[in-house]
Design a protein around this motif. Structure first.
Motif, mmCIF file in Angstrom:
data_model
loop_
_atom_site.group_PDB
_atom_site.id
_atom_site.type_symbol
_atom_site.label_atom_id
_atom_site.label_comp_id
_atom_site.label_asym_id
_atom_site.label_seq_id
_atom_site.Cartn_x
_atom_site.Cartn_y
_atom_site.Cartn_z
ATOM 1 N N ALA A 49 0.828 -1.203 0.000
ATOM 2 C CA ALA A 49 0.000 0.000 0.000
ATOM 3 C C ALA A 49 0.864 1.256 0.000
ATOM 4 O O ALA A 49 0.570 2.236 -0.690
ATOM 5 C CB ALA A 49 -0.931 -0.007 1.208
ATOM 6 N N VAL A 50 1.971 1.243 0.761
ATOM 7 C CA VAL A 50 2.877 2.398 0.784
ATOM 8 C C VAL A 50 3.522 2.595 -0.583
ATOM 9 O O VAL A 50 3.648 3.720 -1.073
ATOM 10 C CB VAL A 50 3.945 2.219 1.889
ATOM 11 N N VAL A 51 3.932 1.488 -1.213
ATOM 12 C CA VAL A 51 4.523 1.588 -2.552
ATOM 13 C C VAL A 51 3.529 2.179 -3.534
ATOM 14 O O VAL A 51 3.864 3.059 -4.333
ATOM 15 C CB VAL A 51 5.029 0.207 -3.026
ATOM 16 N N VAL A 52 2.287 1.725 -3.459
ATOM 17 C CA VAL A 52 1.253 2.263 -4.349
ATOM 18 C C VAL A 52 1.029 3.738 -4.065
ATOM 19 O O VAL A 52 0.885 4.545 -4.984
ATOM 20 C CB VAL A 52 -0.059 1.457 -4.199
ATOM 21 N N LEU A 53 1.018 4.103 -2.782
ATOM 22 C CA LEU A 53 0.818 5.506 -2.408
ATOM 23 C C LEU A 53 1.917 6.382 -2.984
ATOM 24 O O LEU A 53 1.657 7.432 -3.553
ATOM 25 C CB LEU A 53 0.784 5.643 -0.885
ATOM 26 N N LEU A 54 3.156 5.929 -2.843
ATOM 27 C CA LEU A 54 4.269 6.734 -3.339
ATOM 28 C C LEU A 54 4.322 6.768 -4.860
ATOM 29 O O LEU A 54 4.718 7.772 -5.443
ATOM 30 C CB LEU A 54 5.580 6.195 -2.780
ATOM 31 N N VAL A 113 -5.430 3.994 -1.541
ATOM 32 C CA VAL A 113 -4.472 3.416 -0.609
ATOM 33 C C VAL A 113 -5.060 3.383 0.794
ATOM 34 O O VAL A 113 -4.861 2.421 1.544
ATOM 35 C CB VAL A 113 -3.147 4.196 -0.641
ATOM 36 N N GLY A 114 -5.817 4.410 1.162
ATOM 37 C CA GLY A 114 -6.495 4.398 2.459
ATOM 38 C C GLY A 114 -7.473 3.243 2.557
ATOM 39 O O GLY A 114 -7.553 2.567 3.581
ATOM 40 N N GLY A 115 -8.205 3.006 1.481
ATOM 41 C CA GLY A 115 -9.119 1.863 1.459
ATOM 42 C C GLY A 115 -8.386 0.543 1.553
ATOM 43 O O GLY A 115 -8.831 -0.393 2.216
ATOM 44 N N ALA A 116 -7.229 0.451 0.894
ATOM 45 C CA ALA A 116 -6.428 -0.770 0.966
ATOM 46 C C ALA A 116 -5.901 -0.987 2.377
ATOM 47 O O ALA A 116 -5.876 -2.122 2.868
ATOM 48 C CB ALA A 116 -5.272 -0.698 -0.026
ATOM 49 N N ALA A 117 -5.488 0.088 3.041
ATOM 50 C CA ALA A 117 -4.999 -0.040 4.415
ATOM 51 C C ALA A 117 -6.118 -0.488 5.343
ATOM 52 O O ALA A 117 -5.921 -1.363 6.198
ATOM 53 C CB ALA A 117 -4.419 1.292 4.890
ATOM 54 N N ILE A 118 -7.290 0.088 5.172
ATOM 55 C CA ILE A 118 -8.436 -0.327 5.987
ATOM 56 C C ILE A 118 -8.781 -1.781 5.709
ATOM 57 O O ILE A 118 -9.077 -2.551 6.624
ATOM 58 C CB ILE A 118 -9.633 0.605 5.728
ATOM 59 N N GLY A 119 -8.712 -2.170 4.447
ATOM 60 C CA GLY A 119 -8.977 -3.563 4.098
ATOM 61 C C GLY A 119 -7.963 -4.509 4.712
ATOM 62 O O GLY A 119 -8.315 -5.595 5.176
ATOM 63 N N ALA A 120 -6.690 -4.112 4.726
ATOM 64 C CA ALA A 120 -5.648 -4.964 5.313
ATOM 65 C C ALA A 120 -5.862 -5.122 6.812
ATOM 66 O O ALA A 120 -5.752 -6.227 7.354
ATOM 67 C CB ALA A 120 -4.272 -4.382 5.033
ATOM 68 N N VAL A 121 -6.173 -4.022 7.489
ATOM 69 C CA VAL A 121 -6.400 -4.089 8.931
ATOM 70 C C VAL A 121 -7.643 -4.910 9.238
ATOM 71 O O VAL A 121 -7.637 -5.745 10.145
ATOM 72 C CB VAL A 121 -6.509 -2.663 9.524
ATOM 73 N N SER A 122 -8.702 -4.703 8.470
ATOM 74 C CA SER A 122 -9.929 -5.447 8.744
ATOM 75 C C SER A 122 -9.764 -6.926 8.424
ATOM 76 O O SER A 122 -10.317 -7.773 9.121
ATOM 77 C CB SER A 122 -11.109 -4.853 7.979
ATOM 78 N N SER A 123 -8.999 -7.249 7.376
ATOM 79 C CA SER A 123 -8.798 -8.669 7.077
ATOM 80 C C SER A 123 -7.935 -9.331 8.141
ATOM 81 O O SER A 123 -8.188 -10.474 8.525
ATOM 82 C CB SER A 123 -8.182 -8.852 5.691
ATOM 83 N N ALA A 124 -6.931 -8.618 8.658
ATOM 84 C CA ALA A 124 -6.116 -9.170 9.737
ATOM 85 C C ALA A 124 -6.955 -9.357 10.998
ATOM 86 O O ALA A 124 -6.828 -10.364 11.696
ATOM 87 C CB ALA A 124 -4.923 -8.261 10.012
ATOM 88 N N ALA A 125 -7.834 -8.392 11.277
ATOM 89 C CA ALA A 125 -8.711 -8.515 12.440
ATOM 90 C C ALA A 125 -9.684 -9.674 12.261
ATOM 91 O O ALA A 125 -9.971 -10.404 13.210
ATOM 92 C CB ALA A 125 -9.473 -7.210 12.659
ATOM 93 N N THR A 126 -10.191 -9.850 11.055
ATOM 94 C CA THR A 126 -11.105 -10.962 10.784
ATOM 95 C C THR A 126 -10.418 -12.298 10.998
ATOM 96 O O THR A 126 -10.987 -13.215 11.593
ATOM 97 C CB THR A 126 -11.642 -10.865 9.343
ATOM 98 N N VAL A 127 -9.191 -12.419 10.531
ATOM 99 C CA VAL A 127 -8.440 -13.663 10.731
ATOM 100 C C VAL A 127 -8.188 -13.891 12.220
ATOM 101 O O VAL A 127 -8.330 -15.016 12.721
ATOM 102 C CB VAL A 127 -7.105 -13.614 9.943
ATOM 103 N N GLY A 128 -7.845 -12.841 12.946
ATOM 104 C CA GLY A 128 -7.616 -12.966 14.386
ATOM 105 C C GLY A 128 -8.866 -13.416 15.128
ATOM 106 O O GLY A 128 -8.804 -14.289 15.996
ATOM 107 N N VAL A 129 -10.007 -12.837 14.783
ATOM 108 C CA VAL A 129 -11.270 -13.228 15.414
ATOM 109 C C VAL A 129 -11.610 -14.669 15.061
ATOM 110 O O VAL A 129 -12.065 -15.438 15.920
ATOM 111 C CB VAL A 129 -12.403 -12.257 15.009
ATOM 112 N N ALA A 130 -11.383 -15.064 13.820
ATOM 113 C CA ALA A 130 -11.662 -16.442 13.420
ATOM 114 C C ALA A 130 -10.804 -17.427 14.202
ATOM 115 O O ALA A 130 -11.286 -18.477 14.644
ATOM 116 C CB ALA A 130 -11.440 -16.607 11.926
ATOM 117 N N ILE A 131 -9.543 -17.101 14.408
ATOM 118 C CA ILE A 131 -8.656 -17.967 15.189
ATOM 119 C C ILE A 131 -9.140 -18.077 16.627
ATOM 120 O O ILE A 131 -9.178 -19.173 17.204
ATOM 121 C CB ILE A 131 -7.202 -17.460 15.119
#
Length: 102
Positions: free
Chosen positions: A19-24, A32-50
């Motif tokens: 995302a940073v590379v795309v931003l730059l 890029v903001g949407g991608a960052a939110i998506g990355a955080v939400s997908s990581a949170a989803t995986v954590g909750v699933a675990i």
């Protein structure tokens, strides 16, 4: 570059670096903001699933976690964190409160 990062770093870190590379490179802040939110939400989803799977294993009796070891490790990590930064933060806070009170 992406192959190296993808194989040596976790998925969330890889997505963040991408995302940073795309931003730059492209200067598309909203995308890029949407991608960052998506990355955080997908990581949170995986954590909750675990967590749900682990709680399910405990509830069904397939796994008995070593609670005393987990609590001991958490307390040791808390003590180490306090030794590294907590005492300094507490000292700074008390000094600033004393300055404001004076």
């Amino acid at each position: 570059m992406f192959g190296f990062l993808g194989s040596h770093l976790s998925e969330s870190v890889f997505i963040g670096v991408a995302a940073v590379v795309v931003l730059l490179k492209f200067r598309r802040y909203r995308a890029v903001g949407g991608a960052a939110i998506g990355a955080v939400s997908s990581a949170a989803t995986v954590g909750v699933a675990i967590l749900v799977v682990l709680f399910g294993l405990v509830a069904l009796g397939y796994w008995e976690p070593p609670v005393s070891e987990i609590v001991g490790d958490a307390l040791a990590a808390g003590r180490a964190l306090y030794d590294v930064a907590g005492e300094w933060v507490l000292r700074q806070t008390v000094e600033r409160l004393e300055e404001f009170a004076a």
